[in-house]
Design a protein around this motif. Structure first.
Motif, PDB file in Angstrom:
ATOM      1  N   GLY A  11      14.414  54.101  14.060  1.00 19.07           N
ATOM      2  CA  GLY A  11      15.586  54.911  13.809  1.00 19.07           C
ATOM      3  C   GLY A  11      16.253  54.976  12.791  1.00 19.07           C
ATOM      4  N   ILE A  12      16.157  55.917  11.942  1.00 17.69           N
ATOM      5  CA  ILE A  12      16.980  55.620  10.745  1.00 17.69           C
ATOM      6  C   ILE A  12      18.353  56.751  10.604  1.00 17.69           C
ATOM      7  CG2 ILE A  12      14.929  55.329   9.562  1.00 17.69           C
ATOM      8  CD1 ILE A  12      15.006  58.163   8.371  1.00 17.69           C
ATOM      9  N   ASP A  13      18.460  57.418  11.491  1.00 15.18           N
ATOM     10  CA  ASP A  13      19.508  58.419  11.673  1.00 15.18           C
ATOM     11  C   ASP A  13      20.394  58.145  12.933  1.00 15.18           C
ATOM     12  OD1 ASP A  13      19.120  59.732   9.292  1.00 15.18           O
ATOM     13  OD2 ASP A  13      18.030  61.516  10.424  1.00 15.18           O
ATOM     14  N   GLY A  14      21.840  57.874  12.832  1.00 12.51           N
ATOM     15  CA  GLY A  14      22.667  57.535  13.811  1.00 12.51           C
ATOM     16  C   GLY A  14      24.292  57.687  13.508  1.00 12.51           C
ATOM     17  N   ALA A  15      24.855  57.950  14.470  1.00 12.37           N
ATOM     18  CA  ALA A  15      26.411  57.792  14.137  1.00 12.37           C
ATOM     19  C   ALA A  15      27.138  57.279  15.496  1.00 12.37           C
ATOM     20  CB  ALA A  15      26.696  59.390  14.025  1.00 12.37           C
ATOM     21  N   GLY A  16      28.132  56.747  15.239  1.00 14.86           N
ATOM     22  CA  GLY A  16      29.023  56.074  16.263  1.00 14.86           C
ATOM     23  C   GLY A  16      30.274  55.540  15.912  1.00 14.86           C
ATOM     24  N   THR A  17      30.777  54.348  16.487  1.00 12.85           N
ATOM     25  CA  THR A  17      32.042  53.899  16.186  1.00 12.85           C
ATOM     26  C   THR A  17      31.955  52.176  15.954  1.00 12.85           C
ATOM     27  OG1 THR A  17      32.989  55.291  18.003  1.00 12.85           O
ATOM     28  CG2 THR A  17      34.240  53.347  17.252  1.00 12.85           C
ATOM     29  N   VAL A  69      28.768  45.767  13.634  1.00 11.65           N
ATOM     30  CA  VAL A  69      28.294  46.462  14.612  1.00 11.65           C
ATOM     31  C   VAL A  69      28.725  47.794  14.973  1.00 11.65           C
ATOM     32  CG1 VAL A  69      27.614  46.008  17.071  1.00 11.65           C
ATOM     33  CG2 VAL A  69      27.937  44.023  15.569  1.00 11.65           C
ATOM     34  N   VAL A  70      28.004  48.834  15.309  1.00 11.18           N
ATOM     35  CA  VAL A  70      28.432  50.064  15.588  1.00 11.18           C
ATOM     36  C   VAL A  70      27.799  50.384  16.850  1.00 11.18           C
ATOM     37  CG1 VAL A  70      28.053  52.528  14.933  1.00 11.18           C
ATOM     38  CG2 VAL A  70      28.474  50.704  13.171  1.00 11.18           C
ATOM     39  N   LYS A  71      28.564  50.904  17.880  1.00 10.82           N
ATOM     40  CA  LYS A  71      28.256  51.548  19.174  1.00 10.82           C
ATOM     41  C   LYS A  71      27.620  53.073  18.918  1.00 10.82           C
ATOM     42  CE  LYS A  71      29.660  52.512  24.031  1.00 10.82           C
ATOM     43  NZ  LYS A  71      30.538  52.292  24.823  1.00 10.82           N
ATOM     44  N   ILE A  72      26.140  53.155  19.005  1.00 16.26           N
ATOM     45  CA  ILE A  72      25.619  54.423  18.749  1.00 16.26           C
ATOM     46  C   ILE A  72      26.034  55.569  19.789  1.00 16.26           C
ATOM     47  CG2 ILE A  72      23.425  55.634  18.542  1.00 16.26           C
ATOM     48  CD1 ILE A  72      24.114  53.839  16.162  1.00 16.26           C
ATOM     49  N   ALA A  73      26.685  56.612  19.455  1.00 12.76           N
ATOM     50  CA  ALA A  73      26.928  57.787  20.375  1.00 12.76           C
ATOM     51  C   ALA A  73      25.758  58.735  20.332  1.00 12.76           C
ATOM     52  CB  ALA A  73      28.336  58.392  19.790  1.00 12.76           C
ATOM     53  N   ALA A  74      25.011  58.991  19.124  1.00  9.50           N
ATOM     54  CA  ALA A  74      23.658  59.631  18.963  1.00  9.50           C
ATOM     55  C   ALA A  74      22.908  59.236  18.010  1.00  9.50           C
ATOM     56  CB  ALA A  74      24.470  61.248  18.855  1.00  9.50           C
ATOM     57  N   ALA A  75      21.742  59.299  18.262  1.00 16.01           N
ATOM     58  CA  ALA A  75      20.665  59.087  17.189  1.00 16.01           C
ATOM     59  C   ALA A  75      19.655  60.272  17.044  1.00 16.01           C
ATOM     60  CB  ALA A  75      19.879  57.815  17.446  1.00 16.01           C
ATOM     61  N   SER A  76      18.897  60.389  15.885  1.00 16.88           N
ATOM     62  CA  SER A  76      17.973  61.355  15.849  1.00 16.88           C
ATOM     63  C   SER A  76      16.529  60.907  15.484  1.00 16.88           C
ATOM     64  CB  SER A  76      18.413  62.716  15.067  1.00 16.88           C
ATOM     65  OG  SER A  76      18.259  62.201  13.531  1.00 16.88           O
ATOM     66  N   ILE A  77      15.586  61.840  15.706  1.00 14.90           N
ATOM     67  CA  ILE A  77      13.995  61.240  15.555  1.00 14.90           C
ATOM     68  C   ILE A  77      13.595  61.692  14.210  1.00 14.90           C
ATOM     69  CG2 ILE A  77      11.875  61.621  16.500  1.00 14.90           C
ATOM     70  CD1 ILE A  77      12.991  61.362  19.135  1.00 14.90           C
ATOM     71  N   ASN A  78      12.919  61.047  13.401  1.00 16.55           N
ATOM     72  CA  ASN A  78      12.213  61.412  12.208  1.00 16.55           C
ATOM     73  C   ASN A  78      11.030  61.195  12.023  1.00 16.55           C
ATOM     74  OD1 ASN A  78      14.949  62.128  10.058  1.00 16.55           O
ATOM     75  ND2 ASN A  78      15.479  60.736  11.351  1.00 16.55           N
ATOM     76  N   LYS A  88      16.234  68.994  14.922  1.00 17.07           N
ATOM     77  CA  LYS A  88      16.124  67.701  15.331  1.00 17.07           C
ATOM     78  C   LYS A  88      16.335  67.386  16.917  1.00 17.07           C
ATOM     79  CE  LYS A  88      17.118  64.598  12.595  1.00 17.07           C
ATOM     80  NZ  LYS A  88      16.051  63.875  11.999  1.00 17.07           N
ATOM     81  N   ILE A  89      15.646  66.454  17.219  1.00 13.38           N
ATOM     82  CA  ILE A  89      15.625  66.114  18.722  1.00 13.38           C
ATOM     83  C   ILE A  89      16.771  64.874  18.649  1.00 13.38           C
ATOM     84  CG2 ILE A  89      14.697  65.128  20.685  1.00 13.38           C
ATOM     85  CD1 ILE A  89      12.125  66.861  19.862  1.00 13.38           C
ATOM     86  N   HIS A  96       7.091  62.062  21.128  1.00  9.53           N
ATOM     87  CA  HIS A  96       5.994  62.953  21.190  1.00  9.53           C
ATOM     88  C   HIS A  96       6.406  64.508  21.004  1.00  9.53           C
ATOM     89  CE1 HIS A  96       3.267  59.842  22.390  1.00  9.53           C
ATOM     90  NE2 HIS A  96       3.965  59.402  23.280  1.00  9.53           N
ATOM     91  N   ARG A  97       7.356  64.849  21.588  1.00 13.66           N
ATOM     92  CA  ARG A  97       7.774  66.179  21.469  1.00 13.66           C
ATOM     93  C   ARG A  97       8.311  66.589  20.006  1.00 13.66           C
ATOM     94  NH1 ARG A  97      13.170  68.697  24.356  1.00 13.66           N
ATOM     95  NH2 ARG A  97      13.801  70.211  22.954  1.00 13.66           N
ATOM     96  N   ALA A  98       8.808  65.688  19.468  1.00 11.00           N
ATOM     97  CA  ALA A  98       9.344  65.834  17.923  1.00 11.00           C
ATOM     98  C   ALA A  98       8.047  65.935  17.031  1.00 11.00           C
ATOM     99  CB  ALA A  98      10.119  64.645  17.382  1.00 11.00           C
ATOM    100  N   GLU A  99       6.609  65.296  17.324  1.00 13.34           N
ATOM    101  CA  GLU A  99       5.520  65.342  16.707  1.00 13.34           C
ATOM    102  C   GLU A  99       4.727  66.556  17.006  1.00 13.34           C
ATOM    103  OE1 GLU A  99       3.552  62.015  17.601  1.00 13.34           O
ATOM    104  OE2 GLU A  99       4.939  60.451  16.795  1.00 13.34           O
TER     105      GLU A  99
END
Length: 316
Positions: A40-46, A2-11, A311-312, A301-304
């Motif tokens: 959500g396919i992108d993300g980073a965390g702890t 399990v990872v606590k997400i600090a940031a993800a991004s939209i694809n 990246k948003i 919607h903004r990313a589209e």
């Protein structure tokens, strides 16, 4: 684990999953994403919890997600390219993804993240930049190469400009909007050409030779794209939304020995190579904005939108 997400991004894949866009079975044989679904396919965390089978990582480690996993036993997996595996599995498509505070995924989906790379920067890297790095490598760029990036937008094509310049290439681009032309120039494009008649201008600028490589993400302008290439040049493609294929110009492929190569998400090794570029300071991912996770719908919607460039990020 399990990872606590600090940031993800939209694809764009997130949007495809949300809209139920049908993907050919030969690419994703598992069918549509299961519902209800968290994209959500992108993300980073702890890392906050590990199971008994986890051996490399432990609680407290900083990690970034590499969403693609193969069967581990086929020829493509042995060659380090799980995206081509018949049993390919993608976090954020085949299971819940990173638009969340916590994500559960197998250990082999997570790559250790150096302290020198922030979570937000890391979350902007995997989908776009690994894809672009794979495309640039397939073209065999080197110092002095000439390339064309048509119809630049804020996704993979923009990343290709950055990476091609890192290889010492001369980069030509075309753009549908003045804003995109300006941003392409800021990224290092040596010239942004008008869409009308760009092949003839490219030929003139290269002394009649044509460019070494073209990177196409739309499948529009193919007659001009082929005319822009030198003999034995390479066209790398990863998008087909335009659906305009060059049936009437296919003779160019064999008479001029043009190489056409497809590319997809890239490998975990290519992802690590991109992270190394970021860590060294040679590559800075383009970030268009940061929005709280609760605003994921508006962010999508903004990313589209046609004016989005980069990246948003979604911040829990």
């Amino acid at each position: 684990m399990v990872v606590k997400i600090a940031a993800a991004s939209i694809n764009h894949l997130d949007s495809h999953c949300r809209k139920g866009v049908r993907t050919p079975d030969y690419y994703w044989p598992r069918g549509p994403s299961p519902l209800p679904h968290i994209p959500g396919i992108d993300g980073a965390g702890t890392v906050v919890a590990v199971g008994p089978g986890v051996t490399r990582l432990r609680e407290g480690d900083r990690v970034v997600l590499f969403c693609t996993r193969g069967c581990g036993a086929c020829e493509h997996c042995f060659q380090g390219n799980p995206a081509l595996c018949r049993d390919v599995y993608i976090v954020g498509r085949d299971c819940n993804g990173t638009y969340a505070e916590f994500v559960t995924a197998r250990e082999d989906h997570w790559v250790p993240l150096p302290e020198s790379i922030g979570f937000e920067t890391a979350a902007a890297v995997p989908g776009i930049y690994t894809w672009a790095w794979a495309a640039v490598r397939k073209a065999g760029l080197r110092v002095g190469s000439t390339v064309l990036v048509p119809r630049v937008n804020g996704g993979v094509s923009a990343a290709v400009i950055q990476l091609a310049k890192l290889h010492g290439a001369t980069v030509f681009a075309t753009a549908e909007m003045e804003l995109m032309a300006q941003r392409a120039t800021e990224l290092g494009a040596d010239a942004v050409l008008p869409l009308e008649g760009f092949a003839a201008e490219l030929r003139e600028r290269t002394g009649g030779r044509g460019v070494d490589a073209v990177f196409d993400h739309v499948a529009l302008d193919w007659p001009q794209l082929l005319a822009s290439l030198r003999s034995a040049g390479t066209l790398v493609t990863w998008g087909a939304t335009g659906r305009q294929m060059p049936v009437e110009r296919l003779e160019q492929l064999f008479y001029r020995e043009v190489i056409v190569r497809g590319t997809s998400t890239g490998s975990s090794d290519e992802f690590r190579e991109v992270l190394a570029l970021v860590r060294s300071g040679r590559l800075s991912p383009i970030i268009d904005g940061k929005i709280h996770l609760s605003g994921a719908a508006d962010a999508s919607h903004r990313a589209e939108g046609i004016s989005s460039f980069g990246k948003i990020l979604l911040i829990p």
